[in-house]
Motif scaffolding. Structure first.
Motif, short mmCIF file in Angstrom:
data_model
loop_
_atom_site.label_atom_id
_atom_site.label_comp_id
_atom_site.label_asym_id
_atom_site.label_seq_id
_atom_site.Cartn_x
_atom_site.Cartn_y
_atom_site.Cartn_z
N PRO A 1 -13.36 3.31 -0.37
CA PRO A 1 -13.86 4.35 -1.20
C PRO A 1 -14.94 5.15 -0.38
N LYS A 2 -15.09 4.74 0.92
CA LYS A 2 -15.91 5.92 1.63
C LYS A 2 -15.38 5.99 3.09
N ARG A 3 -15.59 6.70 3.56
CA ARG A 3 -15.29 7.09 5.21
C ARG A 3 -15.69 5.91 5.87
N ALA B 1 0.83 -1.40 -0.05
CA ALA B 1 -0.07 0.09 -0.03
C ALA B 1 0.92 1.32 -0.04
N MET B 2 1.87 1.45 1.02
CA MET B 2 2.83 2.49 1.03
C MET B 2 3.60 2.84 -0.31
N VAL C 1 -7.72 3.12 -4.15
CA VAL C 1 -9.11 2.68 -3.42
C VAL C 1 -8.58 1.47 -3.15
N VAL C 2 -8.16 1.12 -2.02
CA VAL C 2 -7.55 -0.20 -1.64
C VAL C 2 -8.16 -0.78 -0.52
N GLU C 3 -8.81 -2.17 -0.72
CA GLU C 3 -9.46 -2.76 0.49
C GLU C 3 -8.81 -4.37 0.34
#
Length: 319
Positions: free
Chosen positions: A223-225, A164-165, A244-246
């Motif tokens: 994607p959302k808070r 991610a980083m 957008v990473v989940e």
């Protein structure tokens, strides 16, 4: 044979037939649910909650089998090599499928060796810094990272926090230095102790430290808070729309499992994910119950695999 003997014989045979009809059929063997990481983590928790509820929905016992090692590869290989009869399934974090085949020279399996039954949960990552850090906002973080090399901790090479980083620094044009640890817990300890500048941590692990005032959350990758931290912006709304990473948790099976069995398991799985009890169990741990059927999950995995393969190649990451 006497008349009395015939009567006794008929009564005896009738008794046997009656007992056979009354005897219950042998129960099916339990389904083995392989969790490719040690007990105690978010994936293990999800697998155990899923097993408990699928028992009711499917009418079959499920036994959780923790097969940790090699960042999930050992458990994945165990399922790939199992009979494709629906009796052995994999409770996978998406990185086992989307990252490992690109990260490892020899992962021991290909993504095509497994087929999805469905997605059951998602969890975002938080970009965090120590509470005492002079970096207060995402804009501060990016500006500082363009001036100097920022250190960041992760749970190891190729972990979600590492990738991610690396991906964010690539998008933001920042300079960073990866400091890998043997797992998320020591990485978080180093961050709280200000031994490193920052980290991407999954929400379930980071949330208590943010709420307890030990870490400061700059942004969230979903994607959302997230409802637990409504004042923390998403990276997408801060201008990084690609980011957008989940992480996702998935139920997978050997590739040759019959489509009819996949459909049956998928129907049962969808009912579990829609169950308020399962949804609450996920929410209590900072996760979101997220249903996606086999077809859509397959498409999602393919897209994620391409994204992370590019990040791994661009940043020369390998195991």
């Amino acid at each position: 044979m006497t008349k009395l003997s015939n009567i006794v014989r008929r009564q005896f045979l009738a008794l046997i037939a009656s007992a056979a009809c009354a005897a219950p059929a042998f129960a099916e063997d339990p389904i083995r649910l392989v969790v490719p990481f040690p007990p105690g983590g978010a994936l293990d928790y999800t697998g155990r909650l899923l097993a408990e509820q699928l028992k009711t929905t499917l009418g079959r016992d499920l036994i959780v089998d923790n097969r940790g090692g090699a960042n999930g590869n050992i458990g994945a290989v165990a399922v790939v090599n199992a009979a494709a009869d629906g009796n052995t399934l994999l409770m996978a974090a998406d990185g086992v499928i989307t990252v490992n085949p690109s990260l490892y020279k020899t992962a021991g399996f290909k993504p095509s060796d497994l087929k999805p039954i469905g997605m059951v949960a998602t969890l975002p990552q938080l970009l965090v810094v120590p509470a005492a850090s002079p970096i207060k906002t995402l804009a501060d973080f990016v500006a500082e990272g363009r001036k100097r090399e920022l250190t960041y901790a992760s749970g190891g090479v190729g972990s979600g926090g590492h990738l991610a980083m690396a991906y964010f620094a690539q998008l933001a044009g920042m300079k960073t230095l990866h400091v890998p640890f043997q797992g998320g817990a020591p990485a978080m300890t180093a961050l709280i102790g200000q031994q490193v500048d920052s980290s991407f941590l999954v929400l379930p692990g980071a949330l208590p430290q943010v709420q307890g005032g030990k870490l400061r959350a700059l942004a969230v990758s979903s994607p959302k808070r997230v409802p637990q931290l409504p004042d923390v912006p998403t990276l997408a709304e801060a201008g990084y729309k690609e980011f957008v990473v989940e992480q996702a948790y998935l139920l997978m099976a050997p590739a040759k499992l019959a489509d009819a069995q996949v459909a049956k398991l998928g129907t049962a799985l969808a009912k579990v994910v829609a169950n308020p009890e399962f949804q609450k169990g996920m929410a209590d741990r900072g996760m979101t119950a997220t249903w996606m059927d086999a077809g859509k999950t397959s498409t999602w995995l393919s897209a994620e695999g391409k994204r992370w393969a590019e990040v791994i190649s661009t940043n020369a990451i390998s195991q």
